[in-house]
Motif scaffolding. Structure first.
Motif, mmCIF file in Angstrom:
data_model
loop_
_atom_site.group_PDB
_atom_site.id
_atom_site.type_symbol
_atom_site.label_atom_id
_atom_site.label_comp_id
_atom_site.label_asym_id
_atom_site.label_seq_id
_atom_site.Cartn_x
_atom_site.Cartn_y
_atom_site.Cartn_z
ATOM 1 N N ALA A 175 -5.233 8.903 0.043
ATOM 2 C CA ALA A 175 -5.628 10.023 -1.122
ATOM 3 C C ALA A 175 -6.843 10.628 -0.583
ATOM 4 O O ALA A 175 -7.154 11.650 -1.093
ATOM 5 C CB ALA A 175 -6.105 8.696 -2.367
ATOM 6 N N GLU A 176 -7.959 9.846 0.105
ATOM 7 C CA GLU A 176 -8.994 10.718 0.791
ATOM 8 C C GLU A 176 -8.504 11.746 1.532
ATOM 9 O O GLU A 176 -9.312 13.027 1.529
ATOM 10 C CB GLU A 176 -9.978 9.747 1.164
ATOM 11 C CG GLU A 176 -11.221 10.235 1.798
ATOM 12 C CD GLU A 176 -12.211 9.270 2.258
ATOM 13 O OE1 GLU A 176 -13.223 9.596 2.931
ATOM 14 O OE2 GLU A 176 -11.831 7.977 2.478
ATOM 15 N N ARG A 177 -7.683 11.552 2.601
ATOM 16 C CA ARG A 177 -7.204 12.545 3.346
ATOM 17 C C ARG A 177 -6.695 13.696 2.712
ATOM 18 O O ARG A 177 -6.790 14.794 3.145
ATOM 19 C CB ARG A 177 -6.265 11.978 4.469
ATOM 20 C CG ARG A 177 -6.939 11.080 5.297
ATOM 21 C CD ARG A 177 -7.388 11.768 6.497
ATOM 22 N NE ARG A 177 -7.849 10.924 7.683
ATOM 23 C CZ ARG A 177 -8.506 11.520 8.779
ATOM 24 N NH1 ARG A 177 -8.629 12.777 9.006
ATOM 25 N NH2 ARG A 177 -8.838 10.838 9.608
ATOM 26 N N LYS B 26 -7.582 14.273 -2.799
ATOM 27 C CA LYS B 26 -7.229 14.167 -4.230
ATOM 28 C C LYS B 26 -8.733 13.552 -4.741
ATOM 29 O O LYS B 26 -8.854 12.291 -5.188
ATOM 30 C CB LYS B 26 -6.316 13.036 -4.568
ATOM 31 C CG LYS B 26 -5.107 13.579 -4.040
ATOM 32 C CD LYS B 26 -4.025 12.411 -4.384
ATOM 33 C CE LYS B 26 -2.265 13.075 -3.967
ATOM 34 N NZ LYS B 26 -1.371 12.056 -4.231
ATOM 35 N N ARG B 27 -9.661 14.578 -4.871
ATOM 36 C CA ARG B 27 -11.078 14.145 -5.705
ATOM 37 C C ARG B 27 -11.228 15.264 -6.863
ATOM 38 O O ARG B 27 -10.747 16.273 -6.753
ATOM 39 C CB ARG B 27 -11.912 14.447 -4.249
ATOM 40 C CG ARG B 27 -12.089 13.420 -3.207
ATOM 41 C CD ARG B 27 -12.898 13.817 -2.124
ATOM 42 N NE ARG B 27 -12.726 15.081 -1.594
ATOM 43 C CZ ARG B 27 -13.233 15.747 -0.793
ATOM 44 N NH1 ARG B 27 -14.128 14.794 -0.123
ATOM 45 N NH2 ARG B 27 -13.098 16.998 -0.166
ATOM 46 N N ARG C 223 -3.246 2.521 4.156
ATOM 47 C CA ARG C 223 -4.039 2.082 2.928
ATOM 48 C C ARG C 223 -4.029 3.295 2.103
ATOM 49 O O ARG C 223 -3.886 4.377 2.455
ATOM 50 C CB ARG C 223 -5.338 1.806 3.066
ATOM 51 C CG ARG C 223 -5.417 0.285 3.624
ATOM 52 C CD ARG C 223 -6.911 -0.135 3.800
ATOM 53 N NE ARG C 223 -7.737 0.104 2.625
ATOM 54 C CZ ARG C 223 -8.977 -0.138 2.832
ATOM 55 N NH1 ARG C 223 -9.696 -0.770 3.779
ATOM 56 N NH2 ARG C 223 -9.814 -0.023 1.526
ATOM 57 N N ALA C 224 -3.586 3.045 1.032
ATOM 58 C CA ALA C 224 -3.338 4.188 -0.189
ATOM 59 C C ALA C 224 -4.547 4.906 -0.359
ATOM 60 O O ALA C 224 -4.544 6.203 -0.367
ATOM 61 C CB ALA C 224 -2.714 3.665 -1.397
ATOM 62 N N ASP C 225 -5.792 4.120 -0.337
ATOM 63 C CA ASP C 225 -7.063 4.888 -0.612
ATOM 64 C C ASP C 225 -7.204 5.929 0.544
ATOM 65 O O ASP C 225 -8.108 6.836 0.596
ATOM 66 C CB ASP C 225 -7.997 3.976 -0.978
ATOM 67 C CG ASP C 225 -8.341 2.912 0.075
ATOM 68 O OD1 ASP C 225 -7.372 2.758 0.913
ATOM 69 O OD2 ASP C 225 -9.333 2.341 0.111
ATOM 70 N N TRP C 226 -6.731 5.448 1.775
ATOM 71 C CA TRP C 226 -7.337 6.292 3.043
ATOM 72 C C TRP C 226 -6.293 7.685 2.943
ATOM 73 O O TRP C 226 -6.937 8.868 3.088
ATOM 74 C CB TRP C 226 -6.893 5.591 4.282
ATOM 75 C CG TRP C 226 -7.767 4.377 4.383
ATOM 76 C CD1 TRP C 226 -8.740 3.807 3.797
ATOM 77 C CD2 TRP C 226 -7.540 3.677 5.646
ATOM 78 N NE1 TRP C 226 -9.197 3.120 4.245
ATOM 79 C CE2 TRP C 226 -8.474 2.542 5.669
ATOM 80 C CE3 TRP C 226 -6.601 3.523 6.881
ATOM 81 C CZ2 TRP C 226 -8.702 1.509 6.624
ATOM 82 C CZ3 TRP C 226 -6.678 2.665 7.875
ATOM 83 C CH2 TRP C 226 -7.819 1.343 7.523
ATOM 84 N N GLU D 240 0.868 -1.211 0.223
ATOM 85 C CA GLU D 240 0.046 -0.126 -0.051
ATOM 86 C C GLU D 240 0.780 1.248 -0.064
ATOM 87 O O GLU D 240 0.709 2.180 -0.650
ATOM 88 C CB GLU D 240 -1.000 0.085 1.260
ATOM 89 C CG GLU D 240 -2.020 -1.246 0.954
ATOM 90 C CD GLU D 240 -3.161 -0.737 0.214
ATOM 91 O OE1 GLU D 240 -3.291 0.397 0.049
ATOM 92 O OE2 GLU D 240 -3.781 -1.849 -0.144
ATOM 93 N N SER E 261 1.273 4.408 -2.765
ATOM 94 C CA SER E 261 1.373 5.991 -2.560
ATOM 95 C C SER E 261 2.556 6.646 -3.023
ATOM 96 O O SER E 261 2.847 7.729 -2.350
ATOM 97 C CB SER E 261 0.779 5.997 -1.370
ATOM 98 O OG SER E 261 -0.560 5.561 -0.831
#
Length: 303
Positions: A257-259, A262-263, A252-255, A228, A232
Motif C-alpha cells: 500500500a505504501e509503495r 495509497k495515502r 506485507r500488505a501495508d508495504w 497478507e 491485498s
C-alpha cells in the motif's frame, strides 16, 4: 644442573596433613582440604573462597579429574560445600568446621578401639578413564557370587559430563528429520511454496532472496504471507512476484500500500495538473485552484 638445589625455586610447599588422609578418604582429599583450609580465613564471602580449577591445579598439582574426585568425597562427608554462580562463572569452596570436628571426634574415638571408620576409597581411574580393578585387585561380584567385568560404574568428572551432554545433544539434532529442522532443506522449502500454488521459478527466486538475507522459509511464514496477499486481494504467486521485484524477503500488505502511494496526504506540486473526477468538479491547476475552460463539449483535453 643441581636438581636438589633447584627445588628451592619451585615455590613454597603447601600444607599437607597425612593423618587426615585416612579420615577424609585419601591423600588427595587431605591435600585439597589443607589448601582450602589455608584460604578459608582469607575471605569474608559467605560462600567461601573463589578458586578456579587452574588455580587449584597450580597450587596443589591435582588435575581437574583429581580435584573433582576429591571434592565429591569431601562433599559426601559434609565437610565441603561448592557453590557455582552461573552468571558470574565462579566456583566457591566453603569448609564446614562443625562437620569436620564431628568427623575427627568420631575418628579419634574409633581409633582408640582399634577400628577407625575409614571412608571407602574411590576406584582409581587410568588415563583412558578405565577402572584399575582388573589390574590391581579382584573384580566385583554379582548376587550369585560370580565376578562381573566391565559393569562397575565409575564417577565421571565435570569435563566428561559436559562432553557427554554435548555429544548427546548433537546426536539428537542429527537424528531429527531434516524437514523438521528450522527452515528445512531447499527442496523442502520449494515444496512448501509449490503446494500453495506458487510456480517453480517464482519459488526459486523468492528463496534466493531469503537465503541471501538468512531468512529460511517455514510453513508458518508461508501461511502468513498468504494471509497478507489475501489482504491485498492478490494470490500468493502474485504477492511473491511483487516481493521479488522490490527485493523483499517476505510480503506485507501495508508495504505494498505504501509503495502504491495509497495515502490521503497527497498534495500536488506546482508543475502538476490533476484531473478531478466529474463528481468532484472540473479541472484544477497545480496550486489547487479550479480552472474554468470555455470549450465545446466535444473537445478532448490531453494532459
Amino acid at each position: 644442573m643441581n636438581y636438589f638445589e633447584a627445588m628451592k625455586s619451585l615455590g613454597k610447599p603447601i600444607a599437607y596433613y597425612p593423618k587426615l588422609a585416612k579420615s577424609l578418604g585419601g591423600a588427595r582429599c587431605s591435600l585439597l582440604f589443607g589448601q582450602l583450609l589455608f584460604w578459608q580465613d582469607k575471605t569474608d564471602n559467605p560462600l567461601g573462597v573463589y578458586k578456579t580449577v587452574a588455580e587449584l591445579e597450580e597450587e596443589t598439582g591435582l588435575s581437574e579429574d583429581e580435584q573433582e574426585t576429591a571434592c565429591k568425597k569431601l562433599i559426601k562427608l559434609g565437610v565441603l560445600t561448592k557453590t557455582y554462580k552461573r552468571l558470574q562463572h565462579r566456583m566457591y569452596y566453603k569448609l564446614n568446621a562443625e562437620k569436620f570436628n564431628e568427623i575427627m571426634a568420631q575418628y579419634e574415638a574409633a581409633r582408640e578401639t582399634g577400628n577407625p571408620p575409614f571412608p571407602k576409597p574411590e576406584i582409581p581411574l587410568s588415563g583412558k578413564g578405565e577402572s584399575g580393578v582388573g589390574e590391581t585387585g579382584n573384580p566385583p561380584l554379582d548376587e550369585t557370587g560370580n565376578p562381573t567385568f566391565g559393569t562397575t560404574e565409575i564417577p565421571c568428572s565435570y569435563k566428561e559430563q559436559r562432553i557427554h551432554t554435548e555429544n548427546t545433544q548433537r546426536l539428537q539434532t542429527e537424528s531429527k528429520p531434516r524437514d523438521a529442522r528450522a527452515g528445512g532443506t531447499h527442496a523442502a522449502q520449494m515444496q512448501i511454496l509449490q503446494d500453495m500454488g506458487v510456480s517453480e521459478q517464482v519459488a526459486a527466486d523468492h528463496l534466493a532472496i531469503r537465503k541471501a538475507k538468512r531468512c529460511p522459509l517455514t510453513v508458518t511464514a508461508a501461511q502468513q504471507m498468504q494471509k497478507e496477499a489475501a489482504a491485498s486481494q492478490l494470490s500468493l504467486q502474485q504477492a511473491l512476484e511483487v516481493a521479488i521485484g522490490y527485493g523483499w524477503a517476505t510480503f506485507r500488505a501495508d508495504w505494498l500500500a505504501e509503495r502504491m502511494g495509497k495515502r490521503t496526504d497527497f498534495v500536488p506540486t506546482t508543475r502538476q495538473v490533476e484531473t478531478i473526477p466529474q463528481e468532484q468538479g472540473g479541472v484544477f491547476d497545480g496550486a489547487g485552484n479550479r480552472v474554468e475552460l470555455d470549450l465545446p463539449d466535444d473537445t478532448e483535453i490531453n494532459f
